[in-house]
Design an enzyme around this catalytic site. Structure first.
Site, PDB file in Angstrom:
ATOM      1  N   CYS A   1       0.846  -1.191   0.000  1.00 14.46           N
ATOM      2  CA  CYS A   1       0.000   0.000   0.000  1.00 14.46           C
ATOM      3  C   CYS A   1       0.882   1.242   0.000  1.00 14.46           C
ATOM      4  CB  CYS A   1      -0.919   0.019   1.216  1.00 14.46           C
ATOM      5  SG  CYS A   1      -2.078  -1.357   1.278  1.00 14.46           S
TER       6      CYS A   1
ATOM      7  N   HIS B   1      15.539   4.936 -13.761  1.00 15.86           N
ATOM      8  CA  HIS B   1      15.031   3.578 -13.573  1.00 15.86           C
ATOM      9  C   HIS B   1      13.560   3.529 -13.977  1.00 15.86           C
ATOM     10  CE1 HIS B   1      14.002  -0.280 -11.903  1.00 15.86           C
ATOM     11  NE2 HIS B   1      13.097   0.278 -11.130  1.00 15.86           N
TER      12      HIS B   1
ATOM     13  N   CYS C   1      10.235   0.515 -14.394  1.00 13.41           N
ATOM     14  CA  CYS C   1       9.873  -0.870 -14.106  1.00 13.41           C
ATOM     15  C   CYS C   1       8.451  -1.174 -14.584  1.00 13.41           C
ATOM     16  CB  CYS C   1       9.994  -1.184 -12.617  1.00 13.41           C
ATOM     17  SG  CYS C   1       9.048  -0.127 -11.532  1.00 13.41           S
TER      18      CYS C   1
ATOM     19  N   HIS D   1      10.080  -8.431  -6.333  1.00 11.99           N
ATOM     20  CA  HIS D   1       8.715  -8.507  -5.821  1.00 11.99           C
ATOM     21  C   HIS D   1       8.351  -9.914  -5.379  1.00 11.99           C
ATOM     22  CE1 HIS D   1       8.708  -4.760  -8.152  1.00 11.99           C
ATOM     23  NE2 HIS D   1       7.838  -4.356  -7.265  1.00 11.99           N
TER      24      HIS D   1
END
Length: 778
Positions: A529, A654, A656, A707
């Site tokens: 979150c 960066h 992603c 992740h």
């Protein structure tokens, strides 16, 4: 006139879902407790909406991790690599589900997670369905039926929510060649019909099909699939009332297709597609009900009741009250849960708080609009209208919002402010003095934020420890991180960001024009979150934000220390942004603030500076016709932030979880010396775009997925680097994880980075070391 809601936040008003899932993954609680917390959240959500007065309440909008993954499980679209997880004794359906989302590394099994990417142009991440030629589908999970029945037991007849079959397929990825994912529609539709048969047997009245792809560009195959699917559903279920929900934009050239579909209710987004109302009213069939998405489901500003009432009256005049519904623009999962939880006047003054509306308040706004249009003269409705008028007026005239100095600085910008002194080829020669090896190793920036580190921040904010005591603790943790990086022989170090809460919030707290919530949490992915800052006014930087800790960390090592910043587009995208001026103008203001920080880092002796822009692809408009306007100002904002330094200073960025193929030229135009990207979950597939384009600058393809809790082996990363080397010249390659390590634990982080450094060294063994003549002459 009825009210409906498309979806409600599933994290719980105090992030109960996050806490129970993370405890389950850590094996601190059991399966039954997870199910019970999920059930409690669903019940609270349903009862709150019922008590507020919502007529059509959604079910199946709850998810333990991601609603797209829920559908993959429901349809049996489970990649074969998870078969062992399914068969492992003691594993539940929930364990399989979490394995698909996070990977599985336990009891001798080592299975990688499914790919993850952004949900359209939001900061929500979904798990990408994997498709194979002639793939079969079957009803595997009955979650949607179970939850409808669960609500019915509470005395609430809900509207089950499904991602429409076309959108579900388009959200996925073909994992082999020789077919198009839309070709699977005839295999998938029978599962939808099976689900609808079961729901029909429970006396469901309305079913919501989310088809956001109707607001995107569609090909002929997709359009024909829409016609085929909804005709089949209507033919099979003539009694069922179909709610077709579109959002995130206007229907535009898909309008004729959409209104031709045999549906009962069409929902349109009048926040992102506010100009479409007249066209929709003119094209709508004689019987179709129109649901007006008027309350902004993606931002936190109060609805302007007078404006919304005018729009509703326009629709009612054309269609009549019986054919008009009132709703939010999209699901409320993108909104924080309850403004009533905001009690911190220091961060969120009442003058700003009066302008805000969270999910619970948005539900109330929907109901209030219905009452006002129906001319209900209750004291409560009239009081809310008057309060709304005052808040909207105050926001327009507040002295908090406007800063003349900031506006003048933006107007004074020159074209040259968005360009480095020289081209990359010339800068690269000067940057050889950094003396970095081939396959240089680094991380994306953050290291684990342990419970202990977070407790220090809480104690400092609550006055339990002094600022000096807090700084001493952070300094000690930073020193440990620097020393450990030296021990494992990383080439470019980071300070770890232990002083930071969130990569956007940390900067927003130090910039003018930002406000902060205490409980404004929204789901980013799974249990993750975030608490987006609130950009309410003109943005500027009163003083340096990161120089102190970067300079301190650099003083501890002879290796290069990266300065770590968040870029202007990402700060914009990951904040709740003011809606009273163009986003491009707000972004440029942020870019100037970041430019000041970049220049101060250079002055402090930091020779490598990373300006993260993971959200630049996310901000791309959904329609290609709108892309170039956005890309022009977004790329320019990044370049303004990065272009105030000397050639010798190496600028990194960066990105992603993005598909780069369509915007690779624009990424090259950003002109960062080094770009690091996520490629591990896609097994380096994303690198093809850079190879096909012949990307000129340096690139660090992420070699392992942060992740997922699994620790990759050296051999696994070597294989990925070899794939990268096959398409990108070795002298352009860096070695790094695919994202920051803030959410991981230290044990897995250390093991993974040791393996990563080992992989880079193995690649160097076979690499021919070339020393450019220019470097020798220096």
């Amino acid at each position: 006139m009825l009210t409906q809601n498309l979806g409600y936040p599933r994290i719980g008003s105090h992030r109960e879902l996050k806490k129970i899932c993370e405890n389950y993954w850590a094996e601190k609680t059991g399966y039954k407790n997870v199910l019970q917390v999920g059930k409690n959240i669903r019940h609270d959500n349903w009862l709150m909406q019922k008590d507020a007065g919502i007529n059509i309440i959604p079910a199946n909008d709850f998810s333990f991790y991601d609603h797209v993954l829920d559908h993959s499980l429901m349809f049996g679209a489970i990649p074969k690599r998870y078969n062992e997880v399914i068969m492992k004794k003691g594993n539940s359906e929930l364990d399989l589900y979490f394995a698909m989302a996070r990977g599985f590394q336990k009891d001798g099994l080592d299975v990688v997670a499914m790919e993850m990417t952004k949900w359209f142009d939001t900061n929500y991440h979904y798990i990408v369905p994997e498709f194979y030629k002639d793939q079969p589908f079957k009803l595997f999970s009955t979650k949607i039926i179970d939850e409808f029945y669960e609500a019915k037991q509470l005395g609430i007849i809900t509207k089950p929510v499904l991602i429409g079959p076309i959108s579900y397929l388009l959200l996925g990825k073909e994992k082999e060649t020789g077919f198009e994912k839309i070709d699977l529609i005839k295999n998938l539709l029978p599962v939808y019909l099976d689900i609808l048969t079961r729901l029909d047997a429970l006396d469901v009245e309305y079913v919501q099909f989310d088809e956001p792809f109707l607001t995107l560009d569609l090909g002929d195959k997709e359009k024909k699939a829409f016609e085929y699917v909804y005709k089949e559903i209507r033919k099979t279920f003539p009694r069922l009332k179909i709610v077709l929900a579109t959002y995130f934009g206007g229907l535009n050239n898909n309008l004729d297709l959409t209104v031709s579909l045999p549906i009962d209710v069409l929902h349109i987004d009048l926040v992102r597609g506010e100009d479409q109302l007249n066209d929709v009213l003119a094209a709508l069939s004689d019987k179709t009900i129109l649901s007006l998405g008027l309350v902004d489901g993606r931002n936190i500003w109060k609805n302007d009741f007078e404006k919304s009432i005018s729009i509703i009256n326009q629709a009612v005049e054309k269609l009549g009250k019986d054919r008009v519904w009132i709703a939010a623009s999209c699901s409320l999962i993108h909104s924080p849960v309850d403004l009533g939880n905001e009690t911190n006047e220091k961060n969120l003054p009442q003058e700003i708080k009066q302008w805000l509306s969270y999910a619970k308040q948005k539900v109330e706004e929907i109901v209030t609009l219905k009452k006002l249009v129906n001319n209900e003269t209750s004291a409560s409705a009239l009081q809310k209208l008057e309060e709304n008028k005052i808040a909207i007026s105050n926001k327009k005239t507040s002295a908090l919002i406007h800063d003349v100095v900031v506006k003048e600085r933006v107007l004074a910008l020159k074209d040259s402010d968005a360009f480095r002194l020289n081209t990359f080829s010339k800068r690269k020669v000067k940057q050889q003095k950094l003396n970095l090896p081939q396959y240089a190793t680094t991380t994306i920036g953050s290291f684990p934020q342990t419970v202990e580190v977070r407790s220090w921040r809480a104690k400092f904010k609550n006055g339990v420890i002094t600022e000096d005591e807090y700084n001493d603790l952070i300094a000690d943790e930073t020193a440990k991180a620097v020393k450990w990086q030296e021990e494992i022989d990383l080439d470019v170090l980071v300070h770890g960001e232990f002083e930071r809460n969130d990569m956007v919030e940390y900067f927003g707290e130090q910039l003018k024009g930002f406000a902060f919530s205490k409980n404004g949490w929204v789901q980013s992915y799974g249990s993750r979150c975030v608490k987006p800052p609130i950009i309410f006014g003109d943005v500027s930087r009163p003083k340096p934000m990161t120089v102190k800790w970067s300079a301190y960390a650099q003083s501890l090592t002879s290796k290069h220390m990266k300065g770590m910043l968040t870029g202007p587009v990402t700060i914009l995208q990951w904040s709740f942004v003011r809606n009273d001026q163009p986003r491009a103008e707000t972004c440029t203001q942020i870019a100037l603030a970041i430019r000041d920080e970049v220049c101060d880092l250079e002055k402090a002796g930091i020779k490598i500076i990373q300006i993260d822009e993971p959200a630049i692809r996310e901000g791309l408009p959904l329609r290609k016709v709108d892309w170039q306007t956005y890309l022009n100002w977004a790329v320019k904002a990044f370049k303004i932030s990065a272009s105030g330094v000397k050639d010798e200073t190496q600028i990194h960025t960066h990105m992603c979880y993005s598909e780069f193929n369509d915007i690779i030229q624009n990424i090259a135009d950003m002109d960062a010396d080094v770009i690091t990207i996520e490629t591990s979950r896609s097994q380096m597939e994303l690198l093809d775009a850079f190879a096909d384009f012949n990307y000129p600058n340096e690139i660090g393809p992420g070699v392992y997925d942060i992740h997922s809790p699994r620790v990759p082996k050296r051999e696994e990363m070597v294989k990925l680097l070899q794939r990268a080397k096959a398409v990108i010249p070795a002298e352009q390659l860096w070695v790094n994880p695919d994202c920051g390590l803030k959410t991981r634990g230290w044990d897995e982080t250390k093991k993974a980075l040791i393996e990563m450094v080992s992989a880079a060294k193995e690649m160097r063994k076979d690499a021919e070391i070339l020393i450019p003549e220019q470097h020798i002459s220096n």
